[in-house]
Design a protein around this motif. Sequence first.
Motif, PDB file in Angstrom:
ATOM      1  N   ILE A 162       0.856  -1.188   0.000  1.00 27.77           N
ATOM      2  CA  ILE A 162       0.000   0.000   0.000  1.00 27.77           C
ATOM      3  C   ILE A 162       0.891   1.236   0.000  1.00 27.77           C
ATOM      4  N   ASN A 163       0.619   2.159  -0.923  1.00 22.18           N
ATOM      5  CA  ASN A 163       1.506   3.318  -1.049  1.00 22.18           C
ATOM      6  C   ASN A 163       0.865   4.630  -0.622  1.00 22.18           C
ATOM      7  N   VAL A 164      -0.300   4.562   0.036  1.00 26.00           N
ATOM      8  CA  VAL A 164      -0.854   5.766   0.662  1.00 26.00           C
ATOM      9  C   VAL A 164      -0.560   5.623   2.166  1.00 26.00           C
ATOM     10  N   PRO A 165      -0.529   6.752   2.908  1.00 25.66           N
ATOM     11  CA  PRO A 165      -0.186   6.650   4.331  1.00 25.66           C
ATOM     12  C   PRO A 165      -1.161   5.700   5.043  1.00 25.66           C
ATOM     13  N   CYS A 166      -0.627   4.737   5.779  1.00 24.94           N
ATOM     14  CA  CYS A 166      -1.519   3.830   6.484  1.00 24.94           C
ATOM     15  C   CYS A 166      -0.950   3.423   7.829  1.00 24.94           C
ATOM     16  N   SER A 167      -1.852   3.168   8.762  1.00 26.35           N
ATOM     17  CA  SER A 167      -1.454   2.644  10.065  1.00 26.35           C
ATOM     18  C   SER A 167      -2.267   1.376  10.291  1.00 26.35           C
ATOM     19  N   ILE A 168      -1.879   0.582  11.280  1.00 27.49           N
ATOM     20  CA  ILE A 168      -2.621  -0.659  11.529  1.00 27.49           C
ATOM     21  C   ILE A 168      -3.015  -0.778  12.994  1.00 27.49           C
TER      22      ILE A 168
END
Length: 178
Positions: A55-61
Amino acid sequence: MNKDIQEILFSEDELDAMVGRVADKINRDYSGEEILLVGLLKGSVVFITDLMRKINVPCSIDFMLVSSYGRSTVSSGMVNVKMDLNEEIEGKNVLIVEDIIDSGNTLSAVLELLGSRNPKSLKLASLLSKPSRRQKDITIDYLGTEIEDLFVVGYGLDYAEKYRSLPYIGILKPEVYM
Ligand code: IMP
Ligand code: MG
């Protein structure tokens, strides 16, 4: 191949390509946005860690551990939250990540619960789906692939907590659970 596996359904390479296709669609749809990936423990851990790296958009988990109270009798919203999210989800783009949707009972309850917390958006990604087993009408926004009504293990999926670490997805030999 593990001695308890009858047949490999998806090889490591096939899974890599499948996760890549899911990630491409997510990247297109969330362009310019941020995502909070919510993995449902424990089955989704391998999928979510591979997916997030594509995934190349800002993401957190974040993670959640739930169990449904029953099978066919479970009503929407009846979910036993054994471990809740650590993050507030209000105003966020929440993408639930699941290993496999079977009856859909677990997911319909989780969608209702998280929907009540006012996220900006709430969508679902699942690696696999068994549509022939469905009891609840669930929209899977991002799906790896549909499978027949088979019991599969590996790539996070277990039978009695075993086989999660297999790098491929395979069909268990019937004598293992008979
Ligand atoms: P549902 O509420 O019936 O949709 O339950 C889905 C959950 O059942 C998944 O998250 C898995 O933990 C489990 N499950 C369903 N089918 C399989 C399978 O073929 N192999 C391993 N676990 C499965
Ligand atoms: Mg699960």
